[in-house]
Write an enzyme that holds these catalytic residues in place. Structure first.
Site, PDB file in Angstrom:
ATOM      1  N   HIS A  25       0.806  -1.219   0.000  1.00 57.16           N
ATOM      2  CA  HIS A  25       0.000   0.000   0.000  1.00 57.16           C
ATOM      3  C   HIS A  25       0.841   1.271   0.000  1.00 57.16           C
ATOM      4  O   HIS A  25       0.291   2.364  -0.126  1.00 57.16           O
ATOM      5  CB  HIS A  25      -0.928   0.008   1.216  1.00 57.16           C
ATOM      6  CG  HIS A  25      -1.970  -1.072   1.187  1.00 57.16           C
ATOM      7  ND1 HIS A  25      -2.982  -1.103   0.257  1.00 57.16           N
ATOM      8  CD2 HIS A  25      -2.128  -2.173   1.962  1.00 57.16           C
ATOM      9  CE1 HIS A  25      -3.735  -2.172   0.473  1.00 57.16           C
ATOM     10  NE2 HIS A  25      -3.238  -2.844   1.489  1.00 57.16           N
ATOM     11  N   ARG A  50       7.006  -5.666   3.312  1.00 56.55           N
ATOM     12  CA  ARG A  50       5.755  -6.276   2.855  1.00 56.55           C
ATOM     13  C   ARG A  50       5.685  -6.167   1.339  1.00 56.55           C
ATOM     14  O   ARG A  50       5.716  -5.076   0.773  1.00 56.55           O
ATOM     15  CB  ARG A  50       4.535  -5.616   3.490  1.00 56.55           C
ATOM     16  CG  ARG A  50       3.243  -6.267   3.033  1.00 56.55           C
ATOM     17  CD  ARG A  50       2.071  -5.980   3.946  1.00 56.55           C
ATOM     18  NE  ARG A  50       1.638  -4.590   3.890  1.00 56.55           N
ATOM     19  CZ  ARG A  50       0.504  -4.144   4.436  1.00 56.55           C
ATOM     20  NH1 ARG A  50      -0.283  -5.000   5.089  1.00 56.55           N
ATOM     21  NH2 ARG A  50       0.182  -2.883   4.368  1.00 56.55           N
ATOM     22  N   ASP A  64      18.121 -10.097  -2.539  1.00 54.59           N
ATOM     23  CA  ASP A  64      19.444  -9.665  -2.969  1.00 54.59           C
ATOM     24  C   ASP A  64      19.778  -8.267  -2.431  1.00 54.59           C
ATOM     25  O   ASP A  64      20.954  -7.934  -2.239  1.00 54.59           O
ATOM     26  CB  ASP A  64      19.544  -9.661  -4.492  1.00 54.59           C
ATOM     27  CG  ASP A  64      19.647 -11.073  -5.070  1.00 54.59           C
ATOM     28  OD1 ASP A  64      19.891 -12.013  -4.295  1.00 54.59           O
ATOM     29  OD2 ASP A  64      19.466 -11.226  -6.298  1.00 54.59           O
ATOM     30  N   GLU A 128      -5.950 -12.729   5.001  1.00 56.85           N
ATOM     31  CA  GLU A 128      -6.860 -11.583   5.098  1.00 56.85           C
ATOM     32  C   GLU A 128      -8.238 -11.841   4.495  1.00 56.85           C
ATOM     33  O   GLU A 128      -8.945 -10.888   4.163  1.00 56.85           O
ATOM     34  CB  GLU A 128      -6.218 -10.359   4.448  1.00 56.85           C
ATOM     35  CG  GLU A 128      -5.496 -10.624   3.141  1.00 56.85           C
ATOM     36  CD  GLU A 128      -4.531  -9.504   2.761  1.00 56.85           C
ATOM     37  OE1 GLU A 128      -4.809  -8.332   3.088  1.00 56.85           O
ATOM     38  OE2 GLU A 128      -3.505  -9.801   2.130  1.00 56.85           O
ATOM     39  N   SER A 153      -8.397  -5.376   8.176  1.00 54.20           N
ATOM     40  CA  SER A 153      -9.217  -4.568   7.265  1.00 54.20           C
ATOM     41  C   SER A 153      -9.785  -5.399   6.125  1.00 54.20           C
ATOM     42  O   SER A 153     -10.984  -5.361   5.833  1.00 54.20           O
ATOM     43  CB  SER A 153      -8.394  -3.402   6.712  1.00 54.20           C
ATOM     44  OG  SER A 153      -8.017  -2.519   7.747  1.00 54.20           O
ATOM     45  N   ASP A 154      -8.919  -6.174   5.461  1.00 53.26           N
ATOM     46  CA  ASP A 154      -9.410  -7.000   4.361  1.00 53.26           C
ATOM     47  C   ASP A 154     -10.278  -8.154   4.870  1.00 53.26           C
ATOM     48  O   ASP A 154     -11.215  -8.577   4.175  1.00 53.26           O
ATOM     49  CB  ASP A 154      -8.238  -7.539   3.549  1.00 53.26           C
ATOM     50  CG  ASP A 154      -7.607  -6.464   2.672  1.00 53.26           C
ATOM     51  OD1 ASP A 154      -8.329  -5.892   1.854  1.00 53.26           O
ATOM     52  OD2 ASP A 154      -6.409  -6.195   2.826  1.00 53.26           O
TER      53      ASP A 154
END
Length: 536
Positions: A25, A50, A64, A128, A153-154
């Site tokens: 996000h 994330r 990497d 989620e 939330s999801d």
């Protein structure tokens, strides 16, 4: 996270255990994440990246770059979890490509990196949806899954409750997920929007909780400082609606507004006038009942009688006959205290506060009690000066209360077990700047927003469920005391007020002080709850 390396580095030194570098996000790509990892490298905090998606190419690039903890979003089942693990492993265990000259190997200076890399990488699976949570045991069992992250939330959206993470069904699913992680022997984490909810999640059994973002923290601090400097509290909207007086009754200390749909009337009291009223807005006619002591509250019961707060307890009034009987003694051994604000939970249990009468000098000796039958079932809080602001969330899983004076105009909230009546540890919810007034009587609207009468502040204030002030409603009286949503559609706000203790010119500057007022903002409230006699 905004993607600013200075902000990332500063947060790394702020005392957090970890900082999430967000690609799902946040506006961050792989080169930006490399910059953020470099900024974080000299801080005590760990970096958690994330991913935007379960993409093995992006996983390879991030590893990497030196990322060691990766969160994979939207993992639905065990097969997707296996693919995510494979993306972090070199062949033959996985599909990660081999690059000898990378930041991860410190540009070829880390001996045995290829042998040890898998042990140093933490793989977090983000679940989620309802489907993913149902598959949690199988996902947790996949070798290489180190931790489970639940996205509230999801998950709320997947349950058909988008934006309502506080809904009991969502909270039940989150608590259940934490238990499943415990059974699977996997650490579990979650995101909380505020400290109070973070405490709830830790109670559920989550091992770690992410709280806030750099932009969110910056905005909250900016608004707080501005509210202090400007002494306004920075409400997002200010309204000045027409306030219409209802009836002709003028109280000395009006309080305890309660909309009785059965009577199509507003019940309220004059504490110092020792009276209870029933005012019918359609005619403006008020009926009154007089009592021998200061009358702090009126709370209808489900058999048509009323519980009326007196100085040393509660009496039960039959409004049809005017007869009263003793119902419950409260702090009867202390002649200096009296009852004050009250309100019922969604099941009809009564909460009532006590305070030392101003005649004896205000001191923090008041308490908040939960009433069950004719006994004090639980002492919810102590050390209060003037307990007020009692209200409950629409789902009944959050209880609010406030102290009007001695605790810096503080409002608290606590998680509430509606089945048992247990009140969990209180958490700060909001604090009123002095210029806004002090928290008095309160209620909650249909959207779960908390409304409080700002006594001495000339207004009503509305706070979102997250404690953000988003609306101020200016009134023509300095001391509004309590509000209630009423009328056939519950969109009329009735406000009691106080005429006592005002300046000498108050009759000219605020002639409506002490009157019952009505305003209409088009905002809907919740039906008032009567005391459930079955609790006796």
């Amino acid at each position: 996270m905004s993607g600013n390396p200075v902000a990332a580095e500063a947060l790394g030194f702020a005392g957090y255990d970890f900082v999430v570098l967000d690609m799902e996000h946040g506006p961050n790509d792989v080169p930006r994440i490399l910059t953020l990892l470099q900024a974080m490298a000299g801080t005590p905090a760990s970096s958690v990246v994330r991913l935007p998606w379960n993409d093995f190419v992006i996983v390879k690039q991030l590893l990497d770059c030196g990322a060691q903890t990766l969160t994979f979003p939207y993992v639905q089942n065990a097969e997707e979890a296996r693919r995510a693990v494979a993306a972090t492993r070199y062949p033959a265990e996985g599909v990660r490509g081999v690059a000898g000259m990378s930041r991860a190997t410190r540009y070829g200076s880390v001996p045995d990196y290829f042998r040890d890399a898998a042990r140093e990488i933490c793989v977090v699976r983000q679940l989620e949806t309802v489907e993913a949570v149902a598959n949690l045991p199988e996902i947790a069992a996949v070798p290489g899954v180190d931790c489970i992250f639940i996205g509230p939330s999801d998950l709320s959206a997947s349950l058909g409750l988008i934006g309502k993470t506080d809904h009991p069904d969502v909270q039940k699913a989150l608590a259940s997920a934490a238990k499943e992680c415990r059974r699977a022997g996997k650490p579990c984490g979650i995101l909380a929007t505020n400290a109070a909810r973070a405490a709830d999640y830790l109670d559920y059994g989550y091992d770690w909780v992410a709280v806030g973002s750099d932009l969110g923290l910056m905005m909250a601090a900016a608004r707080k400082d501005l509210s202090v400097l400007r002494q306004t509290g920075e409400p997002m909207h200010i309204l000045t609606p027409e306030a219409i007086p209802v009836g002709e009754t003028k109280a000395v200390l009006g309080e305890s507004a309660f909309w009785s749909a059965e009577d199509d009337a507003l019940l309220w009291v004059d504490i110092l006038g020792k009276k209870a009223f029933r005012t019918r807005p359609d005619s403006g006619r008020s009926e009154k009942w007089s009592f021998p002591e200061q009358t702090a509250l009126v709370q209808p019961a489900d058999d048509g009688t009323w519980l009326v707060g007196q100085e040393k307890g509660i009496v039960r009034l039959d409004p049809a006959t005017g007869r009263t009987e003793d119902f419950l003694a409260i702090e009867a051994d202390d002649p200096t205290t009296r009852t004050n604000d009250a309100g019922c939970d969604r099941q009809g249990r009564l909460f009532v506060g006590t305070m030392r009468s101003p005649d004896f000098g205000l001191e923090p000796v008041g308490s908040l009690y939960r009433i069950a039958g004719r006994g004090l079932a639980e002492t919810v809080d102590t050390g209060l000066t003037i307990p007020n602001g009692i209200a409950f969330s629409p789902e009944g899983d959050i209880v609010y209360w406030a102290d009007t004076y001695m605790t810096n105009r503080q409002i608290w909230r606590a998680r509430y077990d509606a089945a048992t009546g247990r009140v969990h540890e209180k958490q700060p919810f909001a604090q009123l700047p002095e210029a806004l007034g002090r928290p008095d009587g309160a209620t909650v609207d249909a959207d779960g927003c908390y409304w409080v009468a700002a006594v001495w502040g000339w207004q009503l204030l509305r706070y979102t469920p997250h404690g953000e002030l988003d609306l101020a409603v200016h009134l023509p009286v300095q001391r509004p005391s309590k509000l209630a949503f009423g009328g056939p559609d519950l969109k009329t706000i009735y406000v009691t007020s106080i005429s006592d203790g005002l300046s000498a010119d108050a009759p000219q500057t605020q002639p409506l002080a002490g009157r019952l007022l009505a305003i209409n903002l088009g905002i809907q409230g919740l039906p008032a709850v009567r005391f459930h006699l079955a609790w006796t």
